[in-house]
Scaffold this active site. Structure first.
Site, PDB file in Angstrom:
ATOM      1  N   LYS A  22      -5.882  -0.770 -65.418  1.00  0.00           N
ATOM      2  CA  LYS A  22      -4.824  -0.541 -66.413  1.00  0.00           C
ATOM      3  C   LYS A  22      -5.361  -0.382 -67.831  1.00  0.00           C
ATOM      4  O   LYS A  22      -4.775   0.325 -68.639  1.00  0.00           O
ATOM      5  CB  LYS A  22      -3.794  -1.666 -66.374  1.00  0.00           C
ATOM      6  CG  LYS A  22      -2.819  -1.544 -65.210  1.00  0.00           C
ATOM      7  CD  LYS A  22      -1.616  -2.428 -65.412  1.00  0.00           C
ATOM      8  CE  LYS A  22      -0.596  -2.219 -64.310  1.00  0.00           C
ATOM      9  NZ  LYS A  22      -1.070  -2.784 -63.005  1.00  0.00           N
TER      10      LYS A  22
ATOM     11  N   GLU B  85       7.355  -2.462 -71.799  1.00  0.00           N
ATOM     12  CA  GLU B  85       7.958  -3.485 -70.966  1.00  0.00           C
ATOM     13  C   GLU B  85       6.903  -3.919 -69.959  1.00  0.00           C
ATOM     14  O   GLU B  85       5.902  -3.234 -69.746  1.00  0.00           O
ATOM     15  CB  GLU B  85       9.170  -2.936 -70.220  1.00  0.00           C
ATOM     16  CG  GLU B  85       8.855  -2.036 -69.035  1.00  0.00           C
ATOM     17  CD  GLU B  85       8.406  -0.645 -69.447  1.00  0.00           C
ATOM     18  OE1 GLU B  85       8.724  -0.232 -70.587  1.00  0.00           O
ATOM     19  OE2 GLU B  85       7.727   0.026 -68.648  1.00  0.00           O
TER      20      GLU B  85
ATOM     21  N   SER C 104      -8.688  -1.145 -57.349  1.00  0.00           N
ATOM     22  CA  SER C 104      -8.064  -1.060 -58.674  1.00  0.00           C
ATOM     23  C   SER C 104      -8.163  -2.330 -59.501  1.00  0.00           C
ATOM     24  O   SER C 104      -8.141  -2.265 -60.729  1.00  0.00           O
ATOM     25  CB  SER C 104      -6.589  -0.655 -58.525  1.00  0.00           C
ATOM     26  OG  SER C 104      -5.912  -1.527 -57.635  1.00  0.00           O
TER      27      SER C 104
HETATM   28  C1  LIG Z   1      -0.568  -2.369 -61.734  1.00  0.00           C
HETATM   29  C2  LIG Z   1      -1.563  -2.340 -60.675  1.00  0.00           C
HETATM   30  C3  LIG Z   1      -1.498  -1.382 -59.628  1.00  0.00           C
HETATM   31  C4  LIG Z   1      -0.367  -0.410 -59.468  1.00  0.00           C
HETATM   32  O1  LIG Z   1      -0.247   0.549 -60.469  1.00  0.00           O
HETATM   33  P1  LIG Z   1      -0.584   2.086 -60.218  1.00  0.00           P
HETATM   34  O2  LIG Z   1       0.001   2.740 -61.419  1.00  0.00           O
HETATM   35  O3  LIG Z   1       0.064   2.506 -58.946  1.00  0.00           O
HETATM   36  O4  LIG Z   1      -2.045   2.210 -60.147  1.00  0.00           O
HETATM   37  C5  LIG Z   1      -2.527  -1.347 -58.705  1.00  0.00           C
HETATM   38  N1  LIG Z   1      -3.547  -2.226 -58.746  1.00  0.00           N
HETATM   39  C6  LIG Z   1      -3.635  -3.159 -59.720  1.00  0.00           C
HETATM   40  C7  LIG Z   1      -4.799  -4.092 -59.710  1.00  0.00           C
HETATM   41  C8  LIG Z   1      -2.647  -3.252 -60.710  1.00  0.00           C
HETATM   42  O5  LIG Z   1      -2.744  -4.187 -61.657  1.00  0.00           O
END
Ligand SMILES: *Cc1c(COP(=O)(O)O)cnc(C)c1O
Length: 418
Positions: A99, A121, A389
């Site tokens: 993010k 938000e 992610s």
């Molecule tokens: C917020 C988040 C997501 C989901 O958001 P996307 O916009 O679909 O990438 C995925 N993995 C993590 C670790 C997150 O914090």
């Protein structure tokens, strides 16, 4: 579109009005439309300037710790057999998830636009924390709108945001969760679009946000393709990522659109396929407009956004980024699901076999990779690149309280892969 045509894809999509085919666009009141046009025009100019590009590069390298590595998960691959699983380690990005890639981009854009405050938000608080981090870095004010119910549930993230100097503004009407927080944030933005910039947390919302957030996440795919090629001399058979709004998936997919790789998005199936038990928008949804853009969404009987659920709070969104709907429609990307149980098993397996505790969101993509690998009946090992992610520290308390430390899940995994 033929695969060699994807060379120009990122320049051709979205079109000037923010459309990916018939998805995307900007369905908002006129006064807000005017503001979005200003942001689009500012972004078009600023994001191409030498100063902006070199400052963003420097931030990524010296502050965020990019490039994040690509890691060959050999023990996991060996245990499943006939596969090679690689992880793009966005969990090692500063603040522990992808993010920050778009939050630093949005913060830098705000700086170049002369804004004093960035606002957003947040639901579970992850986007709020990443944006508060960017605000601290750019010495800007930061207002985070959050439902009162979520504030009570997410105490550690609320504390983090405050520690970083952000103001957390409780939203007290309706169900007091994410939807009301979105409304409150839009309202506050309309009141003062001159000193503030609204920073959306995924590849969703009205144009130009899905495009800007994709562009800021594109670095993940560019790095990953080069790193994977350095390690193996080819592109992976499959590139996979979890899909909530879809930003981490668009980030890595956008680096491989013109590659031979299949692109697999993984949506959360939660407790099962009944409406209300999952957030698999593309798999079970239909076309519709919410939050100012046209995409594939989950609707209730009245056509309103349906209630959604996933063990991974970052994935429980009733729509999906418009570009995913488009890639799905033209067949360039395919979308699958993983349920809570599969994600939790992957969470435990990756922790034990590789010493990497993934975010529950990312664990959905790991679960899909594990399933693909197990089902690979070909003679050639299937190579899979997973976008990891984020890291799972934020999920540990929840997982341990509800599932323990994973002895049973790991034993089941060994049995399934014996
Ligand atoms: C917020 C988040 C997501 C989901 O958001 P996307 O916009 O679909 O990438 C995925 N993995 C993590 C670790 C997150 O914090």
């Amino acid at each position: 579109m033929k695969s060699n045509n994807y060379k120009d894809y990122l320049h051709s999509y979205p079109d000037y009005d923010g459309f990916y085919g018939h998805f995307g666009g900007s369905y908002i009141p006129d006064d807000l439309q005017k503001i979005m046009h200003e942001i689009r025009d500012a972004y078009d100019t600023i994001s191409r300037s030498y100063d902006f590009i070199s400052e963003l590069r420097s931030i990524r390298k010296h502050y965020q710790g990019r490039p994040t590595p690509v890691y060959h998960a050999q023990r996991l691959s060996r245990k499943i057999g006939n596969c090679q699983i690689y992880l793009k380690r966005e969990d090692l990005n500063h603040t522990g998830a992808h993010k920050l890639n778009h939050c630093m981009g949005e913060g830098l854009l705000a700086k170049y636009m002369g804004k004093k405050k960035i606002i957003a938000e947040t639901g579970a608080g992850q986007h709020g924390v990443a944006l508060a981090t960017a605000a601290a870095y750019f010495n800007m004010e930061c207002d985070i709108y959050m439902g009162e119910v979520d504030i009570a549930k997410q105490a550690p993230n609320v504390a983090r945001m405050k520690l970083l100097g952000a103001r957390v503004i409780p939203v007290t009407h309706g169900l007091k969760t994410l939807k009301e927080a979105v409304d409150a944030c839009f309202e506050a933005y309309l009141k003062d679009p001159v000193t503030q910039l609204y920073c959306i947390g995924s590849v969703v919302g009205p144009h130009p946000f899905p495009m800007m957030v994709r562009d800021f996440q594109h670095v993940v795919g560019v790095e990953a393709r080069e790193q994977y090629f350095d390690m193996t001399g080819e592109d992976p058979d499959v590139v996979t990522a979890c899909v909530g709004g879809g930003s981490n998936a668009m980030g890595i997919f956008s680096g491989f659109l013109d590659a031979r790789s299949e692109l697999h998005g993984v949506e959360p199936l939660g407790r099962g396929p009944k409406l209300g038990d999952h957030a698999a928008s593309l798999t079970y949804g239909s076309e519709g407009i919410m939050h100012g853009f046209n995409s594939i969404m989950l609707k209730d009987k009245k056509g309103e956004p349906a209630p959604v659920y996933s063990v991974a709070s970052g994935l429980d969104y009733p729509s999906t980024g418009p570009e995913h709907s488009y890639l799905h429609e033209i067949g360039r990307a395919k979308y699958f699901t993983a349920d809570d149980k599969e994600a939790v098993q992957a969470f435990f397996v990756l922790s034990r076999l590789e010493g990497i505790i993934p975010a529950l969101e990312s664990a959905h993509a790991v679960a899909h990779a594990m399933r693909l690998a197990r089902e690979n009946s070909g003679s050639k090992p299937l190579s899979i690149l997973v976008n990891l992610s984020g890291r799972g520290d934020k999920d540990m308390d929840y997982v341990i309280e509800h599932y323990g430390t994973g002895e049973d899940e790991y034993a089941q995994f060994l049995k399934d892969n014996a």
